[in-house]
Design a protein around this motif. Structure first.
Motif, mmCIF file in Angstrom:
data_model
loop_
_atom_site.group_PDB
_atom_site.id
_atom_site.type_symbol
_atom_site.label_atom_id
_atom_site.label_comp_id
_atom_site.label_asym_id
_atom_site.label_seq_id
_atom_site.Cartn_x
_atom_site.Cartn_y
_atom_site.Cartn_z
ATOM 1 N N ILE A 158 0.841 -1.208 0.000
ATOM 2 C CA ILE A 158 0.000 0.000 0.000
ATOM 3 C C ILE A 158 0.870 1.249 0.000
ATOM 4 C CG2 ILE A 158 -1.555 1.383 1.441
ATOM 5 C CD1 ILE A 158 -3.368 -0.843 1.628
ATOM 6 N N SER A 159 2.012 1.176 0.688
ATOM 7 C CA SER A 159 2.879 2.359 0.734
ATOM 8 C C SER A 159 3.381 2.703 -0.673
ATOM 9 C CB SER A 159 4.050 2.126 1.686
ATOM 10 O OG SER A 159 4.750 0.977 1.296
ATOM 11 N N SER A 175 -5.671 17.480 -8.010
ATOM 12 C CA SER A 175 -6.956 17.359 -7.294
ATOM 13 C C SER A 175 -7.308 15.914 -6.931
ATOM 14 C CB SER A 175 -8.075 17.995 -8.126
ATOM 15 O OG SER A 175 -8.111 17.389 -9.394
ATOM 16 N N LEU A 176 -6.414 14.971 -7.202
ATOM 17 C CA LEU A 176 -6.697 13.557 -6.888
ATOM 18 C C LEU A 176 -6.820 13.348 -5.378
ATOM 19 C CD1 LEU A 176 -6.939 10.576 -7.929
ATOM 20 C CD2 LEU A 176 -4.468 10.403 -7.657
ATOM 21 N N GLU A 177 -7.924 12.737 -4.961
ATOM 22 C CA GLU A 177 -8.152 12.461 -3.530
ATOM 23 C C GLU A 177 -8.283 10.956 -3.320
ATOM 24 O OE1 GLU A 177 -8.145 14.646 -1.176
ATOM 25 O OE2 GLU A 177 -8.030 16.407 -2.476
ATOM 26 N N ILE A 178 -8.069 10.520 -2.086
ATOM 27 C CA ILE A 178 -8.383 9.125 -1.760
ATOM 28 C C ILE A 178 -9.836 9.091 -1.316
ATOM 29 C CG2 ILE A 178 -7.932 7.206 -0.175
ATOM 30 C CD1 ILE A 178 -4.969 7.995 -0.259
ATOM 31 N N GLU A 179 -10.652 8.384 -2.087
ATOM 32 C CA GLU A 179 -12.083 8.256 -1.743
ATOM 33 C C GLU A 179 -12.225 7.395 -0.494
ATOM 34 O OE1 GLU A 179 -15.746 9.402 -2.145
ATOM 35 O OE2 GLU A 179 -14.579 9.734 -3.966
ATOM 36 N N GLY A 180 -11.402 6.341 -0.447
ATOM 37 C CA GLY A 180 -11.447 5.504 0.745
ATOM 38 C C GLY A 180 -10.754 4.169 0.556
ATOM 39 N N PHE A 181 -10.359 3.588 1.682
ATOM 40 C CA PHE A 181 -9.853 2.205 1.700
ATOM 41 C C PHE A 181 -11.051 1.302 1.961
ATOM 42 C CE2 PHE A 181 -6.242 4.805 2.742
ATOM 43 C CZ PHE A 181 -5.170 4.166 2.142
ATOM 44 N N LEU A 182 -11.168 0.250 1.160
ATOM 45 C CA LEU A 182 -12.301 -0.660 1.303
ATOM 46 C C LEU A 182 -11.792 -2.039 1.684
ATOM 47 C CD1 LEU A 182 -15.362 -1.328 0.811
ATOM 48 C CD2 LEU A 182 -14.668 -1.979 -1.507
ATOM 49 N N LEU A 183 -12.233 -2.533 2.835
ATOM 50 C CA LEU A 183 -11.798 -3.871 3.244
ATOM 51 C C LEU A 183 -12.661 -4.933 2.587
ATOM 52 C CD1 LEU A 183 -10.972 -2.510 6.609
ATOM 53 C CD2 LEU A 183 -9.429 -4.103 5.519
ATOM 54 N N ARG A 191 -10.166 -13.737 14.031
ATOM 55 C CA ARG A 191 -9.653 -12.635 14.839
ATOM 56 C C ARG A 191 -8.724 -11.761 13.988
ATOM 57 N NH1 ARG A 191 -7.199 -14.999 19.584
ATOM 58 N NH2 ARG A 191 -5.166 -14.173 19.033
ATOM 59 N N LEU A 192 -8.020 -12.422 13.070
ATOM 60 C CA LEU A 192 -7.079 -11.716 12.189
ATOM 61 C C LEU A 192 -7.792 -10.627 11.378
ATOM 62 C CD1 LEU A 192 -4.205 -11.543 10.961
ATOM 63 C CD2 LEU A 192 -4.967 -13.165 9.237
ATOM 64 N N ALA A 193 -8.976 -10.945 10.866
ATOM 65 C CA ALA A 193 -9.719 -9.974 10.042
ATOM 66 C C ALA A 193 -10.005 -8.710 10.844
ATOM 67 C CB ALA A 193 -11.019 -10.599 9.539
ATOM 68 N N ASN A 194 -10.397 -8.897 12.102
ATOM 69 C CA ASN A 194 -10.683 -7.738 12.952
ATOM 70 C C ASN A 194 -9.415 -6.942 13.263
ATOM 71 O OD1 ASN A 194 -13.495 -8.366 13.203
ATOM 72 N ND2 ASN A 194 -12.890 -10.063 14.520
ATOM 73 N N GLN A 195 -8.307 -7.676 13.437
ATOM 74 C CA GLN A 195 -7.021 -7.000 13.688
ATOM 75 C C GLN A 195 -6.624 -6.145 12.488
ATOM 76 O OE1 GLN A 195 -4.325 -10.192 14.545
ATOM 77 N NE2 GLN A 195 -4.809 -10.261 16.726
ATOM 78 N N ILE A 196 -6.829 -6.713 11.289
ATOM 79 C CA ILE A 196 -6.442 -5.989 10.074
ATOM 80 C C ILE A 196 -7.312 -4.742 9.897
ATOM 81 C CG2 ILE A 196 -6.482 -6.123 7.530
ATOM 82 C CD1 ILE A 196 -5.397 -9.084 8.095
ATOM 83 N N TYR A 197 -8.599 -4.888 10.212
ATOM 84 C CA TYR A 197 -9.492 -3.718 10.128
ATOM 85 C C TYR A 197 -8.944 -2.592 11.021
ATOM 86 C CZ TYR A 197 -13.635 -0.818 9.977
ATOM 87 O OH TYR A 197 -14.479 0.247 9.779
ATOM 88 N N GLU A 198 -8.572 -2.958 12.224
ATOM 89 C CA GLU A 198 -8.023 -1.963 13.170
ATOM 90 C C GLU A 198 -6.703 -1.383 12.657
ATOM 91 O OE1 GLU A 198 -9.712 -0.703 15.576
ATOM 92 O OE2 GLU A 198 -11.314 -2.138 15.150
ATOM 93 N N VAL A 200 -5.693 -1.047 9.556
ATOM 94 C CA VAL A 200 -5.906 -0.117 8.435
ATOM 95 C C VAL A 200 -6.537 1.176 8.964
ATOM 96 C CG1 VAL A 200 -7.091 0.230 6.220
ATOM 97 C CG2 VAL A 200 -6.137 -2.005 6.758
ATOM 98 N N LYS A 201 -7.438 1.004 9.922
ATOM 99 C CA LYS A 201 -8.174 2.151 10.469
ATOM 100 C C LYS A 201 -7.231 3.124 11.211
ATOM 101 C CE LYS A 201 -12.459 3.675 11.409
ATOM 102 N NZ LYS A 201 -13.364 4.157 10.428
ATOM 103 N N ARG A 202 -6.225 2.556 11.887
ATOM 104 C CA ARG A 202 -5.360 3.382 12.724
ATOM 105 C C ARG A 202 -4.718 4.533 11.944
ATOM 106 N NH1 ARG A 202 -1.850 -0.293 14.614
ATOM 107 N NH2 ARG A 202 -3.550 -1.381 15.602
ATOM 108 N N PRO A 203 -3.945 4.236 10.867
ATOM 109 C CA PRO A 203 -3.312 5.367 10.167
ATOM 110 C C PRO A 203 -4.271 6.148 9.278
ATOM 111 C CG PRO A 203 -2.667 3.294 9.150
ATOM 112 C CD PRO A 203 -3.496 2.944 10.350
ATOM 113 N N PHE A 204 -5.324 5.492 8.767
ATOM 114 C CA PHE A 204 -6.131 6.144 7.729
ATOM 115 C C PHE A 204 -7.477 6.675 8.229
ATOM 116 C CE2 PHE A 204 -3.428 3.005 5.393
ATOM 117 C CZ PHE A 204 -2.555 3.947 4.869
ATOM 118 N N GLN A 205 -7.808 6.352 9.493
ATOM 119 C CA GLN A 205 -8.975 6.941 10.160
ATOM 120 C C GLN A 205 -10.237 6.983 9.291
ATOM 121 O OE1 GLN A 205 -8.806 7.853 13.489
ATOM 122 N NE2 GLN A 205 -6.694 7.153 13.532
ATOM 123 N N GLU A 206 -10.725 8.218 9.048
ATOM 124 C CA GLU A 206 -12.016 8.356 8.351
ATOM 125 C C GLU A 206 -11.908 8.051 6.851
ATOM 126 O OE1 GLU A 206 -9.858 12.066 8.033
ATOM 127 O OE2 GLU A 206 -10.340 10.830 9.764
#
Length: 254
Positions: A158-159, A175-183, A191-198, A200-206
């Motif tokens: 992703i980086s 003017s290019l924006e990131i619309e969003g990350f979609l899991l 449990r891994l899926a929930n960890q990954i959600y967290e 991704v959410k941590r650095p990219f927030q909203e």
């Protein structure tokens, strides 16, 4: 005036095409006029929307390389309000053919911008690479949706993509924006899926969509029949997830 959204991730198998087809269909059933642009030589978005690519006379390839009018390459699909500019295996060679063209990074932009007034959303399904055609897609787009598979190495690569987006913003498309990350391919039992959600959410927030696309066999069954999942099984988890994603996208842009 419509919005051009590229679906990009150079990692293969993250659900880009599945998202492109099903998000497009879900937007269309909510009375939006939608165009899918298949910018992947594998042409999976084309066949996934019921297009027989052997019979295609004009594809995105001819628009990019020969300067054909994109309006003539548009094909209607089974879903009312949803159309597609199909791809073709010839697109593999397009990158080489475009190398010596003027403003080669902006060719797709010149193809798509005249179509913006006819659609609410134009979704570009990119190939799993960061080559010239993906650069063209990101230069043409107003924003980018980045599908991320819920697996251990999800954030790997992703980086690289974010770096490409940064370069394109500074040199080609400010003017290019990131619309969003979609899991995608989310399995809530792991449990891994929930960890990954967290994770991704941590650095990219909203920037992370609230909607997650769950693992659902109906999604792959539907594309093998050349249909979006909403026509194949409207009650399935896959169909409901994409409707929810479409609603989230619409409210984000209203």
């Amino acid at each position: 005036m419509g919005k051009i959204i590229a679906l990009a991730n150079q990692k293969g198998g993250v659900g880009k095409t599945t998202t492109a087809i099903n998000l497009a269909a879900s937007l269309a059933v909510q009375d939006k006029k939608v165009l899918v642009v298949d910018a992947d030589p594998q042409a999976n978005a084309s066949s996934g929307l019921g297009i027989d690519i052997r019979k295609v006379k004009l594809s995105i390839y001819e628009c990019l390389v020969n300067g054909n009018d994109a309006k003539e390459a548009i094909i209607p699909t089974e879903v009312e309000g949803l159309k597609i500019i199909p791809s073709h295996i010839d697109l593999v060679g397009a990158e080489i053919e475009m190398l010596n063209m003027d403003s080669r990074e902006k060719i797709l932009k010149s193809v798509l911008v005249p179509l913006k007034e006819f659609y609410d959303y134009i979704l570009i399904d990119c190939s799993p690479s960061l080559g010239l055609i993906t650069v063209n897609a990101l230069t043409a787009a107003d924003s980018v949706i980045i599908p991320v598979q819920c697996e251990y190495f999800a954030l790997e690569g992703i980086s690289k993509l974010l770096n490409t987006i940064k370069i394109i913003k500074s040199k080609l498309n400010p003017s290019l924006e990131i619309e969003g990350f979609l899991l995608t391919m989310y399995d809530s039992r792991l449990r891994l899926a929930n960890q990954i959600y967290e994770e991704v959410k941590r650095p990219f927030q909203e920037l992370v969509f609230n909607t997650v696309i769950q693992r659902n066999i109906k999604l792959s069954e539907a594309s093998s029949y050349g249909k979006p999942v909403i026509l194949y099984d409207a009650e399935s988890k896959g169909a409901l997830n994409h409707i929810q994603l479409a609603q989230e996208l619409i409210s984000k842009n209203s």
